[in-house]
Design a protein around this motif. Structure first.
Motif, mmCIF file in Angstrom:
data_model
loop_
_atom_site.group_PDB
_atom_site.id
_atom_site.type_symbol
_atom_site.label_atom_id
_atom_site.label_comp_id
_atom_site.label_asym_id
_atom_site.label_seq_id
_atom_site.Cartn_x
_atom_site.Cartn_y
_atom_site.Cartn_z
ATOM 1 N N VAL A 181 -26.553 47.591 -7.725
ATOM 2 C CA VAL A 181 -25.215 48.425 -8.195
ATOM 3 C C VAL A 181 -24.060 47.244 -8.371
ATOM 4 C CG1 VAL A 181 -23.631 49.801 -7.555
ATOM 5 C CG2 VAL A 181 -26.148 50.242 -6.793
ATOM 6 N N THR A 182 -23.721 47.108 -9.656
ATOM 7 C CA THR A 182 -22.610 46.306 -9.825
ATOM 8 C C THR A 182 -21.271 47.016 -10.772
ATOM 9 O OG1 THR A 182 -22.271 44.196 -10.926
ATOM 10 C CG2 THR A 182 -23.572 45.501 -12.121
ATOM 11 N N TYR A 183 -20.456 46.304 -10.965
ATOM 12 C CA TYR A 183 -19.307 46.868 -11.867
ATOM 13 C C TYR A 183 -18.911 45.848 -13.152
ATOM 14 C CZ TYR A 183 -14.677 49.132 -12.604
ATOM 15 O OH TYR A 183 -13.728 49.560 -13.220
ATOM 16 N N VAL A 184 -19.435 46.048 -14.159
ATOM 17 C CA VAL A 184 -19.605 45.012 -15.415
ATOM 18 C C VAL A 184 -18.736 45.521 -16.466
ATOM 19 C CG1 VAL A 184 -20.584 43.702 -17.073
ATOM 20 C CG2 VAL A 184 -21.569 43.925 -14.586
ATOM 21 N N LEU B 164 -21.458 50.840 -12.533
ATOM 22 C CA LEU B 164 -20.524 51.882 -12.488
ATOM 23 C C LEU B 164 -19.290 51.840 -13.658
ATOM 24 C CD1 LEU B 164 -20.071 51.403 -8.334
ATOM 25 C CD2 LEU B 164 -21.698 53.100 -9.804
ATOM 26 N N ALA B 165 -19.347 50.664 -13.837
ATOM 27 C CA ALA B 165 -18.031 50.591 -15.097
ATOM 28 C C ALA B 165 -18.596 51.235 -16.213
ATOM 29 C CB ALA B 165 -17.701 49.161 -15.297
ATOM 30 N N ASP B 166 -19.778 51.298 -16.729
ATOM 31 C CA ASP B 166 -20.511 52.053 -17.695
ATOM 32 C C ASP B 166 -20.791 53.491 -17.339
ATOM 33 O OD1 ASP B 166 -21.382 52.003 -20.280
ATOM 34 O OD2 ASP B 166 -23.147 51.317 -20.004
ATOM 35 N N ALA B 167 -20.748 53.817 -16.131
ATOM 36 C CA ALA B 167 -21.353 55.082 -15.826
ATOM 37 C C ALA B 167 -22.674 55.205 -15.971
ATOM 38 C CB ALA B 167 -20.386 55.967 -16.249
ATOM 39 N N ASN B 168 -23.651 54.113 -15.723
ATOM 40 C CA ASN B 168 -24.899 54.050 -16.522
ATOM 41 C C ASN B 168 -25.904 53.597 -15.548
ATOM 42 O OD1 ASN B 168 -26.935 52.626 -18.529
ATOM 43 N ND2 ASN B 168 -26.297 54.548 -19.296
ATOM 44 N N VAL B 169 -27.306 54.085 -15.383
ATOM 45 C CA VAL B 169 -28.402 53.534 -14.904
ATOM 46 C C VAL B 169 -29.368 53.318 -15.777
ATOM 47 C CG1 VAL B 169 -29.895 54.109 -12.920
ATOM 48 C CG2 VAL B 169 -27.787 55.040 -12.854
ATOM 49 N N ARG B 170 -29.792 52.013 -15.737
ATOM 50 C CA ARG B 170 -31.046 51.704 -16.600
ATOM 51 C C ARG B 170 -32.376 51.549 -15.486
ATOM 52 N NH1 ARG B 170 -29.652 46.918 -18.237
ATOM 53 N NH2 ARG B 170 -31.005 45.392 -17.220
ATOM 54 N N PRO C 277 -19.311 48.486 -3.639
ATOM 55 C CA PRO C 277 -19.329 47.209 -4.067
ATOM 56 C C PRO C 277 -20.611 46.679 -4.471
ATOM 57 C CG PRO C 277 -20.078 47.280 -1.944
ATOM 58 C CD PRO C 277 -19.734 48.675 -2.354
ATOM 59 N N THR C 278 -20.698 45.615 -5.317
ATOM 60 C CA THR C 278 -21.802 44.996 -5.880
ATOM 61 C C THR C 278 -22.776 44.832 -4.519
ATOM 62 O OG1 THR C 278 -20.671 43.985 -7.663
ATOM 63 C CG2 THR C 278 -22.973 43.030 -7.099
ATOM 64 N N PHE C 279 -24.025 44.950 -4.721
ATOM 65 C CA PHE C 279 -25.038 44.953 -3.838
ATOM 66 C C PHE C 279 -26.555 45.282 -4.234
ATOM 67 C CE2 PHE C 279 -24.359 49.520 -3.511
ATOM 68 C CZ PHE C 279 -25.903 49.966 -3.066
ATOM 69 N N ARG D 155 -21.440 38.212 -13.134
ATOM 70 C CA ARG D 155 -23.083 38.128 -13.190
ATOM 71 C C ARG D 155 -23.549 37.036 -12.421
ATOM 72 N NH1 ARG D 155 -25.399 41.946 -16.295
ATOM 73 N NH2 ARG D 155 -24.195 42.239 -18.418
ATOM 74 N N ARG D 156 -22.748 35.880 -12.011
ATOM 75 C CA ARG D 156 -23.096 35.101 -11.185
ATOM 76 C C ARG D 156 -23.542 35.874 -9.623
ATOM 77 N NH1 ARG D 156 -19.200 31.890 -13.879
ATOM 78 N NH2 ARG D 156 -17.677 32.551 -12.545
#
Length: 447
Positions: free
Chosen positions: A414-417, A317-323, A346-348, A301-302
């Motif tokens: 794009v992240t992976y949470v 990407l961890a949720d396989a979801n786009v908001r 990666p996160t970008f 998150r930071r």
């Protein structure tokens, strides 16, 4: 205490160090001349070590800051640490609430010097406290694991936290909350997760989190099972069941089934209310594992260190979801259909400016060429991309021209949470499909 009230208190706690604790007393104070003289000698001899790589790399700027205040210390006086110096140490020792660690901030050496009265030792203490503050503030602003760390999944551009300018602004600024807020995550979900981490930690220390045995097999609806009372307790503590509605006994009844369905929704399992093998496996994850998962995702998150703007796509990407967010409002959620192809993404943060064939072209990113449908290069393929494109076309500020060019870019983050908290006070967990959590733990904590 309501979750909202707890959230407010923890937000205040997050600001505590950056706001109230950092106001430097006037440079003309008469009770710190000896330490000031020792600091001046240390700087003159080139012997100042703040314990912070970031601060030491720009020690000339830090020296200029101290010289501007006649080398008067920030954190101590001639007779020992100021109250805010002690408060700083206490805050660093509680840095676990941010998913960080006291060992990052030289707390052992700071504690060893906290009772010092010798001016040279107190000068050393002041330098160490400044270095610890600079590192802690920088970690809050950007995350600790940046793009410069080999193996990092974080490719976000870091906010410059100039050590001297930061300490100077904290010492001299008038509106500390306004100053401090820009160094914290812009996403409220960061503070929500801090709240849940603290809550789960308290439950764990009280020994109240139940152990669930998944190996004993599924539990059929209407059946009796000795694990049922523990499952009721877990669902109540996780917010999936209201205590008054939780029922009692060891029979898998209707009240329990509703709580199981809520648990399944939080873990993105099939929401049928059944205590099957997959559901029990998630329930059996020890609390220590969930705490670790939350700490790692506070770091992620930071990394989101900028506002995403009124028009943006938030890709987890961890949720396989786009908001999809347009004009500041969430207008739709879409499933990602080609998640395995994106395992190395990666996160970008990038911009999407061109709409065509149900697809947004992403500019300035070496990781992604398009989102929304088939395209050249690496693409995020989402379900119902025709609806996705139509929503964008209807947006007031995102309507494309005849060539498909958008009036204003849409940010694509794009992240992976794998763990996050929602406004209703619940924590959602996702399976670490890409195996990134252990790698981040090794980078962050040296595990």
């Amino acid at each position: 205490m309501t979750f909202g009230r707890l959230l407010e208190q923890l937000r205040a706690l997050a600001f505590l160090l950056l706001c109230a604790l950092l106001f430097a007393f006037p440079a003309a104070a008469a009770d710190n001349d000896k330490v000031g003289a020792a600091l001046e000698q240390m700087f003159a001899a080139g012997a100042v070590d703040t314990g912070s790589e970031a601060a030491n790399a720009r020690i000339a700027e830090l020296k200029e800051f101290y010289a501007g205040r006649s080398f008067k210390p920030v954190w101590v006086r001639d007779d020992g640490p100021k109250a805010k110096g002690r408060a700083l140490l206490a805050e660093l020792k509680r840095s676990w609430v941010q998913g960080l660690s006291p060992k990052f901030y030289n707390t052992t050496e700071i504690e060893a010097l906290i009772a010092a009265t010798n001016p040279a030792e107190l000068a050393r203490l002041d330098a160490l406290m400044s270095g610890a503050f600079i590192d802690f503030a920088g970690d809050l602003a950007n995350g600790r694991i940046g793009p410069q760390v080999p193996g990092s999944e974080n490719q976000m551009v870091r906010i410059d936290t100039n050590p001297a300018a930061f300490v100077e602004a904290a010492a001299e600024g008038g509106n500390f909350p306004a100053f401090a807020s820009k160094y914290l995550s812009a996403d409220d979900r960061y503070v929500r997760l801090i709240a849940k981490l603290a809550e789960y930690d308290r439950i764990g220390k009280a020994g109240r989190w139940p152990q669930i045995d998944a190996a004993a097999g599924p539990i059929a609806q209407g059946a009796s099972d000795p694990r049922v009372p523990a499952i009721r307790q877990l669902l109540v503590m996780a917010g999936d069941l209201v205590p008054d509605d939780a029922g009692s006994g060891d029979v898998f009844d209707g009240a329990l089934q509703a709580g199981v369905a809520s648990f399944q929704e939080r873990h993105r399992l099939v929401q049928d209310g059944n205590l099957d093998a997959a559901t029990l496996a998630e329930m059996a994850v020890p609390l220590s594992g969930r705490l670790d998962q939350m700490r790692l995702n506070l770091e992620r998150r930071r990394w989101q260190n900028v506002e995403l703007g009124p028009n943006h796509l938030y890709v987890n990407l961890a949720d396989a979801n786009v908001r999809l967010v347009l004009d500041g409002e969430t207008v739709g959620f879409f499933d990602i259909e080609n998640v395995p192809e994106l395992a190395e993404t990666p996160t970008f943060l990038a911009n999407a400016t061109l709409l065509g064939d149900g697809m947004l072209a992403v500019e300035g990113s070496p990781y992604l060429d398009a989102i929304g449908g088939a395209g050249s290069g690496k693409t995020i393929e989402i379900a119902k991309f025709d609806t996705f494109a139509e929503l964008i076309r209807k947006a007031k500020t995102a309507t494309p021209d005849a060539e498909g060019k958008l009036a204003a870019p849409i940010s694509v983050y794009v992240t992976y949470v794998t763990a996050w908290a929602t406004s209703d006070g619940k924590v959602h967990f996702r399976t670490d499909a890409f195996g990134r959590d252990p790698k981040l733990a090794a980078l962050l904590y040296g595990q």
